[in-house]
Design a protein around this motif. Structure first.
Motif, PDB file in Angstrom:
ATOM      1  N   GLN A  62       0.872  -1.169   0.000  1.00 43.44           N
ATOM      2  CA  GLN A  62       0.000   0.000   0.000  1.00 43.44           C
ATOM      3  C   GLN A  62       0.909   1.219   0.000  1.00 43.44           C
ATOM      4  N   ALA A  63       0.805   2.043  -1.039  1.00 41.97           N
ATOM      5  CA  ALA A  63       1.777   3.124  -1.223  1.00 41.97           C
ATOM      6  C   ALA A  63       1.148   4.479  -0.965  1.00 41.97           C
ATOM      7  N   PRO A  64       1.980   5.452  -0.568  1.00 38.68           N
ATOM      8  CA  PRO A  64       1.487   6.833  -0.516  1.00 38.68           C
ATOM      9  C   PRO A  64       1.353   7.401  -1.932  1.00 38.68           C
ATOM     10  N   ALA A  65       0.671   8.553  -2.048  1.00 37.91           N
ATOM     11  CA  ALA A  65       0.473   9.193  -3.351  1.00 37.91           C
ATOM     12  C   ALA A  65       1.826   9.439  -4.010  1.00 37.91           C
ATOM     13  N   GLY A  66       1.951   9.063  -5.291  1.00 37.01           N
ATOM     14  CA  GLY A  66       3.192   9.269  -6.024  1.00 37.01           C
ATOM     15  C   GLY A  66       4.050   8.018  -6.117  1.00 37.01           C
ATOM     16  N   TYR A  67       3.705   6.984  -5.353  1.00 44.41           N
ATOM     17  CA  TYR A  67       4.506   5.756  -5.367  1.00 44.41           C
ATOM     18  C   TYR A  67       3.686   4.538  -5.802  1.00 44.41           C
ATOM     19  N   GLU A  68       2.411   4.772  -6.158  1.00 40.69           N
ATOM     20  CA  GLU A  68       1.508   3.653  -6.468  1.00 40.69           C
ATOM     21  C   GLU A  68       2.068   2.758  -7.573  1.00 40.69           C
ATOM     22  N   GLN A  69       2.775   3.384  -8.559  1.00 39.94           N
ATOM     23  CA  GLN A  69       3.239   2.622  -9.717  1.00 39.94           C
ATOM     24  C   GLN A  69       4.324   1.606  -9.360  1.00 39.94           C
TER      25      GLN A  69
ATOM     26  N   ASN B 122      -7.517   6.990   0.007  1.00 40.43           N
ATOM     27  CA  ASN B 122      -6.542   6.274   0.827  1.00 40.43           C
ATOM     28  C   ASN B 122      -5.103   6.752   0.664  1.00 40.43           C
ATOM     29  N   ALA B 123      -4.664   6.955  -0.602  1.00 42.92           N
ATOM     30  CA  ALA B 123      -3.264   7.318  -0.837  1.00 42.92           C
ATOM     31  C   ALA B 123      -2.929   8.663  -0.197  1.00 42.92           C
ATOM     32  N   GLU B 124      -3.884   9.592  -0.200  1.00 52.23           N
ATOM     33  CA  GLU B 124      -3.638  10.905   0.408  1.00 52.23           C
ATOM     34  C   GLU B 124      -3.552  10.797   1.922  1.00 52.23           C
ATOM     35  N   THR B 125      -4.425   9.947   2.508  1.00 52.31           N
ATOM     36  CA  THR B 125      -4.376   9.743   3.947  1.00 52.31           C
ATOM     37  C   THR B 125      -3.050   9.104   4.332  1.00 52.31           C
ATOM     38  N   THR B 126      -2.603   8.123   3.525  1.00 48.23           N
ATOM     39  CA  THR B 126      -1.310   7.475   3.770  1.00 48.23           C
ATOM     40  C   THR B 126      -0.184   8.491   3.701  1.00 48.23           C
ATOM     41  N   THR B 127      -0.251   9.390   2.709  1.00 50.67           N
ATOM     42  CA  THR B 127       0.741  10.462   2.598  1.00 50.67           C
ATOM     43  C   THR B 127       0.737  11.333   3.845  1.00 50.67           C
TER      44      THR B 127
END
Lengths: 134, 390
Positions: A62-69, B122-127
Motif C-alpha cells: 500500500q503506497a502513498p500518493a506518487g509511489y503507487e506505480q 486512501n493514498a492521500e491519507t497514507t501520505t
C-alpha cells in the motif's frame, strides 16, 4: 513542485555525503550539524562508501500518493559499514533473496515522478553486493 | 511555584466511524458539548479550549481549529488553539490544558482531540500519516508509516525469535474489548486464524496488526481538584501525573531502534510524579497503532522485560482478567485511531474505568490507570496517570 527542497539535497541523494564529528569521530548520515553523541558542532563533510548490510526490510503493498506505480516495493534499514543506519529502497533483487545481514551497496535510481510534467527525483537505493565484492 | 492538583470533571466522545455526513467541526462539537454536559458546566464558565489534531490542513483544507471550534460550540471569545504532535496531538493538548490549570493560569479548560480522516482517498491519507516521519530521509523513499513499523517488527522477530502469529493475542484482546464498547469502530471479534490470514500491507504487518483509520472526537473538562466538588459529587478523576519525552523522529537516527527510549522516559517521569511504579497500575491504555507498538510499549513502560512484551500477551496478562489489562475499550486497533483524537480517547476511557462506568468492560476496583499516547514511531510520547478521587 518543490524544486529547492530536492535540489539542496543533491550531495546526500546522489553521493551519500554526510558529516564527521571532529571531537568524537562519529560519522553522521544524514548530516545534522550537531553530533548526537557528544552535542558538539559537526560540519566536516564525510563521504560514505555506500556499502552496508540489511538491518531490516519490508515489502510494501500500500503506497502513498506518487509511489503507487512501484507497488510492491521493498524498503529497508541499511546499516552502513561506517556505522549509521539509513532508510532506503532495495532494488535489482529477488524478494526471496533478501534477508537480514545481506551485504548491499548504494546505486542511483529514480525515487519518484511527480506527474507527466513534474519533477523526476533521483537518489540512492541499495542492491545486493556482487558475490566477489561481498 | 506550588502546582495545583488537576481533575477531570467531564468526558465526552463520538463513536469512531466513517462519518460521511459529518464534518470535523460537528464531530468536535458533539464531543465537547457531551463533556460540558457531563461536567455540569455552562459555556460562560469555560476559560480556554485546546484542540489536538494532526492533519486537518492536509485532509480537510482547514487549519486555525482553535478559534473555529470555540466559535462553533458557543465559546466564541475564549482562548483557543490547536496543538500538533503527530499521533500524539491529543495527549499533547491535554498536557497543555493540564499545565494551564496546574499553573493557575486558568480554572476551567476544555480539551478536545479530533480527526476527520475519510474526506480523502486512501493514498492521500497514507501520505498524511507519513508526515509524522522524516520527509527528506524517510518518506521520500516511499516508506509509509506502516512500513516504518514493519521494519521494527521484522527486526524484533529476528532478534527475539518471535513469530508473526505470536502477536495475535494483542488483536484478539482489542477486538474482544471493542465488542462491548458502543463507541468503537470494529465491534466484531477476531480469531487467531483470521489474524494470521489477513491481507498483507507491509510485510510482516497485515491488516489485523494495524489500527483502523476513522473519524472521531473526544473531549474532557479540567479544573483544579479543590473546585471539582462544585460540579460533581462522584466520579471525579484526578490527574496524578503528566509527562512527555521525545526521541529522534527517524528510526534510523536512533542508536537502538527496538527500544522506545521516549516511552521509557515519559512513563518513568510519570511514575515519579505520582510516586508509584508499574505494579501499582490497574490498567494501561497504550498506543497500539500496530501490534509491534504494543509489545515495545509494554517493555519500555516497565511491564515486561526487553523482548518479552509478546510473551506477556501470550500469557493472557493483558486481558481484562490479567495482571495489566490493556486496550480495555478496544484500543487503537478496534476502537479505532482517529490520529489526533486518540490521546484524548485513551484518557476518556481510563476516566470511565476509574468512575466505574465501563459497563461490561469494567476492570473491578480500578483505582489507578495510565494512558500513553505516541506520536510517530516513538518520537513523541506523553503519559498520563489518573486516579479515582474520593
Amino acid at each position: 513542485m518543490d524544486i529547492p527542497r530536492h535540489w539542496r539535497l543533491q550531495r546526500q541523494r546522489y553521493a551519500l555525503v554526510g558529516e564527521v564529528c571532529k571531537k568524537c569521530g562519529a560519522r553522521l548520515f544524514p548530516p545534522r550539524d550537531v553530533c548526537p553523541q557528544c552535542s558538539q558542532p559537526a560540519y566536516e563533510p564525510f563521504q560514505f562508501s555506500g556499502k552496508g548490510k540489511v538491518y531490516s526490510y519490508s515489502t510494501l503493498y500500500q503506497a502513498p500518493a506518487g509511489y503507487e506505480q512501484f507497488v510492491p516495493y521493498t524498503v529497508a534499514l541499511v546499516q552502513l559499514d561506517e556505522g549509521p543506519l539509513v532508510t532506503a529502497q532495495l532494488t535489482d533483487v529477488d524478494q526471496d533473496e533478501i534477508q537480514i545481514g545481506m551485504p548491499v551497496e548504494m546505486v542511483t535510481r529514480k525515487l519518484r515522478e511527480e506527474g507527466e510534467d513534474g519533477l523526476i527525483i533521483y537518489g540512492y537505493k541499495f542492491r545486493k553486493q556482487p558475490a566477489e565484492a561481498a | 511555584m506550588k502546582m495545583r492538583d488537576v481533575s477531570i470533571i467531564g468526558v465526552g466522545q463520538t463513536k469512531v466511524a466513517e462519518h460521511w455526513d459529518r464534518s470535523l467541526r460537528h464531530l468536535a462539537g458533539e464531543a465537547i458539548l457531551a463533556a460540558m454536559k457531563d461536567a455540569h458546566i455552562e459555556p460562560a464558565a469555560v476559560d480556554a479550549l485546546y484542540v489536538g489534531n494532526m492533519l486537518s490542513g492536509l485532509l480537510n483544507g482547514q487549519e486555525h481549529l482553535g478559534a473555529l471550534i470555540a466559535d462553533f460550540v458557543g465559546l466564541r471569545g475564549i482562548e483557543a488553539l490547536k496543538v500538533e504532535a503527530a499521533c500524539g496531538s491529543g495527549a499533547a493538548a491535554l498536557r497543555l490544558g493540564y499545565a494551564m490549570v496546574a499553573g493557575g493560569i486558568h480554572d476551567l479548560v476544555v480539551v478536545c482531540g479530533v480527526e476527520k480522516m475519510t474526506d480523502t482517498v486512501n493514498a492521500e491519507t497514507t501520505t498524511g500519516l507519513a508526515m509524522a516521519a522524516d520527509a527528506d530521509y524517510e518518506s521520500i523513499h516511499g516508506v509509509t508509516f506502516v512500513g516504518i513499523n514493519a521494519l521494527l517488527m521484522r527486526r524484533y522477530m529476528y532478534e527475539y525469535g518471535v513469530k508473526h502469529e505470536d502477536f495475535a493475542p494483542f488483536t484478539v484482546n482489542a477486538h474482544r474489548n471493542a465488542a462491548s464498547n458502543p463507541y468503537a469502530m470494529f465491534r466484531e471479534r477476531v480469531t487467531v486464524e483470521q489474524f494470521s490470514r489477513a491481507r498483507m500491507i507491509a510485510d510482516p504487518i497485515n491488516l489485523l496488526d494495524s489500527s483502523g483509520i476513522g473519524d472521531g472526537a473526544a473531549a474532557v473538562v479540567l479544573c483544579p481538584s479543590t473546585m471539582a466538588g462544585e460540579y460533581r459529587r462522584e466520579g471525579v478523576v484526578r490527574i496524578r501525573a503528566s509527562a512527555m519525552a521525545t526521541d529522534a523522529v527517524a528510526v534510523h537516527d536512533r542508536p537502538d531502534p527496538l527500544w522506545l527510549s521516549a516511552a521509557e522516559a515519559s512513563a518513568f517521569k510519570a511514575y515519579q510524579q505520582a510516586g508509584v511504579g508499574p505494579r501499582d497500575i490497574d490498567l494501561f491504555e497504550l498506543h497500539d497503532a500496530f501490534t509491534i507498538m504494543s509489545a515495545l510499549s509494554l517493555e519500555a513502560a516497565g511491564f515486561a522485560e526487553r523482548g518479552k512484551g509478546v510473551r506477556l500477551a501470550q500469557a493472557g496478562e493483558i486481558a481484562r482478567e490479567g495482571r495489566i489489562p490493556i486496550c480495555t475499550m478496544g484500543g487503537l486497533k478496534a476502537r479505532g485511531h482517529p490520529v489526533g483524537a486518540t490521546g484524548v480517547y485513551q484518557v476518556v476511557e481510563v476516566a470511565l474505568q476509574l468512575r466505574g462506568e465501563a459497563g461490561p468492560n469494567q476492570i473491578p476496583n480500578a483505582r489507578l490507570g495510565m494512558a500513553q499516547n505516541i506520536g510517530g514511531s516513538g518520537a513523541t510520547v506523553i503519559t498520563h496517570i489518573l486516579e479515582a478521587q474520593d
